[in-house]
Write a protein that holds these residues in place. Structure first.
Motif, PDB file in Angstrom:
ATOM      1  N   MET A   1       1.428  -1.223  -0.252  1.00 31.59           N
ATOM      2  CA  MET A   1       0.238   0.154  -0.073  1.00 31.59           C
ATOM      3  C   MET A   1       0.869   1.506   0.016  1.00 31.59           C
ATOM      4  SD  MET A   1      -3.070   1.063   2.861  1.00 31.59           S
ATOM      5  CE  MET A   1      -1.802   1.264   3.998  1.00 31.59           C
ATOM      6  N   THR A   2       0.556   2.157  -0.698  1.00 31.12           N
ATOM      7  CA  THR A   2       1.108   3.317  -0.980  1.00 31.12           C
ATOM      8  C   THR A   2       0.670   4.550  -0.189  1.00 31.12           C
ATOM      9  OG1 THR A   2       0.261   4.380  -2.759  1.00 31.12           O
ATOM     10  CG2 THR A   2       2.353   2.925  -3.151  1.00 31.12           C
ATOM     11  N   LYS A   3       1.771   5.628  -0.134  1.00 29.51           N
ATOM     12  CA  LYS A   3       0.642   7.170   0.620  1.00 29.51           C
ATOM     13  C   LYS A   3      -0.329   7.692  -0.383  1.00 29.51           C
ATOM     14  CE  LYS A   3       5.106   8.464   3.234  1.00 29.51           C
ATOM     15  NZ  LYS A   3       5.706   9.675   3.720  1.00 29.51           N
ATOM     16  N   ALA A   4       0.100   7.747  -1.343  1.00 29.46           N
ATOM     17  CA  ALA A   4      -1.051   7.538  -2.349  1.00 29.46           C
ATOM     18  C   ALA A   4      -2.301   6.842  -2.499  1.00 29.46           C
ATOM     19  CB  ALA A   4      -1.488   7.951  -3.930  1.00 29.46           C
ATOM     20  N   ASP A   5      -2.225   5.962  -1.416  1.00 29.47           N
ATOM     21  CA  ASP A   5      -3.548   4.944  -1.544  1.00 29.47           C
ATOM     22  C   ASP A   5      -4.274   5.260  -0.057  1.00 29.47           C
ATOM     23  OD1 ASP A   5      -3.289   3.554  -3.556  1.00 29.47           O
ATOM     24  OD2 ASP A   5      -1.864   2.962  -3.213  1.00 29.47           O
ATOM     25  N   VAL A   6      -4.193   5.664   0.457  1.00 26.50           N
ATOM     26  CA  VAL A   6      -4.386   6.422   1.950  1.00 26.50           C
ATOM     27  C   VAL A   6      -5.172   7.732   1.723  1.00 26.50           C
ATOM     28  CG1 VAL A   6      -4.170   6.209   4.167  1.00 26.50           C
ATOM     29  CG2 VAL A   6      -3.179   4.533   3.106  1.00 26.50           C
ATOM     30  N   ALA A   7      -6.035   7.712   2.394  1.00 28.47           N
ATOM     31  CA  ALA A   7      -7.255   9.121   2.402  1.00 28.47           C
ATOM     32  C   ALA A   7      -5.793  10.242   2.580  1.00 28.47           C
ATOM     33  CB  ALA A   7      -8.162   9.471   3.074  1.00 28.47           C
ATOM     34  N   SER A   8      -5.998  11.007   2.518  1.00 27.42           N
ATOM     35  CA  SER A   8      -5.391  12.706   2.634  1.00 27.42           C
ATOM     36  C   SER A   8      -5.661  13.340   4.292  1.00 27.42           C
ATOM     37  CB  SER A   8      -4.560  13.744   1.656  1.00 27.42           C
ATOM     38  OG  SER A   8      -4.287  13.198   0.457  1.00 27.42           O
ATOM     39  N   PRO A   9      -4.483  13.820   4.935  1.00 25.83           N
ATOM     40  CA  PRO A   9      -5.393  14.824   5.608  1.00 25.83           C
ATOM     41  C   PRO A   9      -5.281  16.084   5.992  1.00 25.83           C
ATOM     42  CG  PRO A   9      -2.823  14.911   5.442  1.00 25.83           C
ATOM     43  CD  PRO A   9      -3.244  14.161   4.948  1.00 25.83           C
ATOM     44  N   HIS A  10      -6.009  16.408   6.766  1.00 26.60           N
ATOM     45  CA  HIS A  10      -6.856  18.036   5.948  1.00 26.60           C
ATOM     46  C   HIS A  10      -6.032  18.849   5.529  1.00 26.60           C
ATOM     47  CE1 HIS A  10      -8.666  21.979   8.158  1.00 26.60           C
ATOM     48  NE2 HIS A  10      -9.251  21.088   7.513  1.00 26.60           N
ATOM     49  N   LEU A  11      -6.355  19.372   4.906  1.00 23.61           N
ATOM     50  CA  LEU A  11      -5.555  20.724   4.114  1.00 23.61           C
ATOM     51  C   LEU A  11      -6.162  22.009   4.750  1.00 23.61           C
ATOM     52  CD1 LEU A  11      -4.738  21.386   1.431  1.00 23.61           C
ATOM     53  CD2 LEU A  11      -7.081  21.770   0.507  1.00 23.61           C
ATOM     54  N   GLU A  12      -4.337  22.420   5.133  1.00 23.34           N
ATOM     55  CA  GLU A  12      -4.861  23.820   5.426  1.00 23.34           C
ATOM     56  C   GLU A  12      -5.011  24.540   4.219  1.00 23.34           C
ATOM     57  OE1 GLU A  12      -4.427  24.791   8.703  1.00 23.34           O
ATOM     58  OE2 GLU A  12      -4.820  22.925   9.763  1.00 23.34           O
ATOM     59  N   LEU A  13      -5.689  25.473   3.555  1.00 23.96           N
ATOM     60  CA  LEU A  13      -5.851  26.607   2.752  1.00 23.96           C
ATOM     61  C   LEU A  13      -4.765  27.734   3.354  1.00 23.96           C
ATOM     62  CD1 LEU A  13      -8.858  26.105   2.453  1.00 23.96           C
ATOM     63  CD2 LEU A  13      -7.540  25.354   0.570  1.00 23.96           C
ATOM     64  N   ALA A  14      -3.960  28.437   2.232  1.00 22.05           N
ATOM     65  CA  ALA A  14      -3.307  29.614   2.559  1.00 22.05           C
ATOM     66  C   ALA A  14      -3.808  30.396   2.541  1.00 22.05           C
ATOM     67  CB  ALA A  14      -2.148  29.235   1.191  1.00 22.05           C
ATOM     68  N   PRO A  15      -3.437  31.521   2.679  1.00 24.87           N
ATOM     69  CA  PRO A  15      -3.940  33.245   2.931  1.00 24.87           C
ATOM     70  C   PRO A  15      -4.648  33.275   1.890  1.00 24.87           C
ATOM     71  CG  PRO A  15      -2.703  33.479   4.571  1.00 24.87           C
ATOM     72  CD  PRO A  15      -2.290  31.657   3.780  1.00 24.87           C
ATOM     73  N   GLY A  16      -5.870  33.777   1.588  1.00 25.97           N
ATOM     74  CA  GLY A  16      -5.836  34.176   0.090  1.00 25.97           C
ATOM     75  C   GLY A  16      -6.446  33.043  -1.344  1.00 25.97           C
ATOM     76  N   SER A  17      -6.720  31.702  -0.681  1.00 22.01           N
ATOM     77  CA  SER A  17      -7.350  30.732  -1.520  1.00 22.01           C
ATOM     78  C   SER A  17      -8.413  30.853  -1.705  1.00 22.01           C
ATOM     79  CB  SER A  17      -6.456  29.194  -0.579  1.00 22.01           C
ATOM     80  OG  SER A  17      -5.138  29.439  -0.890  1.00 22.01           O
ATOM     81  N   ARG A  18      -9.545  30.522  -2.674  1.00 22.33           N
ATOM     82  CA  ARG A  18     -10.830  29.857  -2.935  1.00 22.33           C
ATOM     83  C   ARG A  18     -11.019  28.667  -3.230  1.00 22.33           C
ATOM     84  NH1 ARG A  18     -14.561  33.422  -5.075  1.00 22.33           N
ATOM     85  NH2 ARG A  18     -16.953  33.243  -3.875  1.00 22.33           N
ATOM     86  N   VAL A  19     -11.996  28.455  -2.925  1.00 21.53           N
ATOM     87  CA  VAL A  19     -12.416  27.083  -2.918  1.00 21.53           C
ATOM     88  C   VAL A  19     -13.700  26.821  -3.532  1.00 21.53           C
ATOM     89  CG1 VAL A  19     -13.049  24.640  -2.135  1.00 21.53           C
ATOM     90  CG2 VAL A  19     -11.440  26.362  -0.831  1.00 21.53           C
ATOM     91  N   GLY A  20     -13.543  26.051  -4.882  1.00 24.15           N
ATOM     92  CA  GLY A  20     -14.687  26.089  -5.247  1.00 24.15           C
ATOM     93  C   GLY A  20     -15.553  24.599  -5.056  1.00 24.15           C
ATOM     94  N   ILE A  21     -16.718  25.002  -5.058  1.00 21.52           N
ATOM     95  CA  ILE A  21     -17.156  23.116  -5.384  1.00 21.52           C
ATOM     96  C   ILE A  21     -18.089  22.120  -6.165  1.00 21.52           C
ATOM     97  CG2 ILE A  21     -18.743  21.046  -3.800  1.00 21.52           C
ATOM     98  CD1 ILE A  21     -18.630  22.970  -1.230  1.00 21.52           C
ATOM     99  N   ILE A  22     -18.109  21.802  -7.331  1.00 20.30           N
ATOM    100  CA  ILE A  22     -18.757  20.931  -8.077  1.00 20.30           C
ATOM    101  C   ILE A  22     -19.834  20.536  -7.449  1.00 20.30           C
ATOM    102  CG2 ILE A  22     -19.323  19.303 -10.057  1.00 20.30           C
ATOM    103  CD1 ILE A  22     -16.388  20.175 -10.731  1.00 20.30           C
ATOM    104  N   ALA A  23     -20.814  20.636  -7.675  1.00 17.46           N
ATOM    105  CA  ALA A  23     -21.915  19.861  -6.319  1.00 17.46           C
ATOM    106  C   ALA A  23     -22.885  18.990  -7.411  1.00 17.46           C
ATOM    107  CB  ALA A  23     -22.822  21.184  -6.298  1.00 17.46           C
TER     108      ALA A  23
END
Length: 300
Positions: A1-23
């Protein structure tokens, strides 16, 4: 099993980041949006036309509606809105019709890849979309990276746990789910009496459980009083989109089908509306368990 196969940890967003959601459909995009607001980041919502069933929950957010066939307009839309990160969240019940896709200059470059991806199935298309966006400066992240509490924990999550006989069903269901996942058919299977008796198809988990209920009602499962629904990520799946998920409706349907419980992969499956889902399972006497991610023969 590789690291890529495990769900990634919580994402820390940098200041100024903007998130879009395809809903798409269901509660997942709502939960992601609400979590972002709690983190002080108001998201931009791209409603997939004809797929969203909770539009009222997005009324307070900046939003746009986009048809699947207008996928070529997605990148310019995200760029105009200053989106740095994108989450693909919610159920999409149909695939785009290639003949109706509106070509754009940026899309023409990846049309051959889209054709191949459509032929390979849903996960192939998600990989093409994800890689195409990232090459153009949009970071695609998983819903579980925004809301880490969505990811199923390892171990028994409910008051009831599996009996010794249930483990035969769990192993049989897991093997079957992985087999159909490798063919990009589905992510779930129902096992009763130590063998898989129903596999998820294009109708989804809801249809799978309805078929199981009908089989039991018709007497095809006479004498087998227990059984387990197992959901697993597909081998080699793009883990930032379309992770297996369960919610209150899954629990209700599993109970109606006469099953004893539900097993999912810890860290690679989502439990939507977590407190409600676990509370309803406890009320109905079902178990929910998070299985450790097993290492396969090819190391994945």
């Amino acid at each position: 099993m590789t690291k890529a196969d495990v769900a990634s940890p919580h994402l820390e967003l940098a200041p100024g980041s903007r998130v879009g959601i395809i809903a798409g459909g269901g509660s997942l995009p709502v939960e992601v949006a609400e979590s972002l607001v709690r983190q002080g980041n108001s998201p931009f919502i791209v409603l997939v036309d004809g797929e969203v069933d909770r539009e009222a929950d997005f009324a307070a957010y900046e939003q746009a509606t986009l048809a699947l066939e207008d996928i070529g307009l997605l990148l310019p839309l995200l760029k105009r809105r200053g989106i740095s990160h994108l989450v693909l969240a919610g159920e999409i019940r149909r695939r785009p019709q290639l003949a109706r896709i509106r070509p754009t200059f940026g899309l023409l470059a990846i049309i051959p890849s889209v054709i191949v991806a459509l032929a390979r199935g849903d996960d192939g298309l998600l990989k093409v979309l994800t890689r195409g966006l990232e090459k153009r400066g949009i970071t695609v992240v998983g819903a579980h990276q925004i809301v880490p509490d969505l990811a199923a924990a390892e171990g028994t999550l409910t008051a009831a746990g599996p009996r010794q006989s249930d483990w035969r069903d769990i192993e049989a269901g897991r093997a079957a789910a992985k087999a159909i996942g490798a063919l990009d058919i589905g992510q779930a299977a129902v096992a009763i009496g130590g063998r898989a008796i129903a596999l998820e198809g294009i109708e989804g988990t809801k249809g799978l459980l309805e078929r199981t209920r009908e089989l039991r009602g018709h007497g095809r499962l006479a004498g087998k009083t227990r059984g387990v629904l197992v959901k697993c990520a597909k081998p080699g799946q793009e883990l930032r989109a379309d992770l297996p998920s369960i919610g209150p409706q899954t629990v209700e349907a599993a109970h109606a089908a006469g099953l004893a419980g539900i097993a999912v992969e810890a860290g690679r499956s989502l439990i939507l509306e977590g407190p409600t889902t676990l509370s309803r399972a406890n009320a109905l006497g079902l178990f929910i368990i998070g299985l450790p991610v097993a290492e396969s023969a090819d190391g994945r």
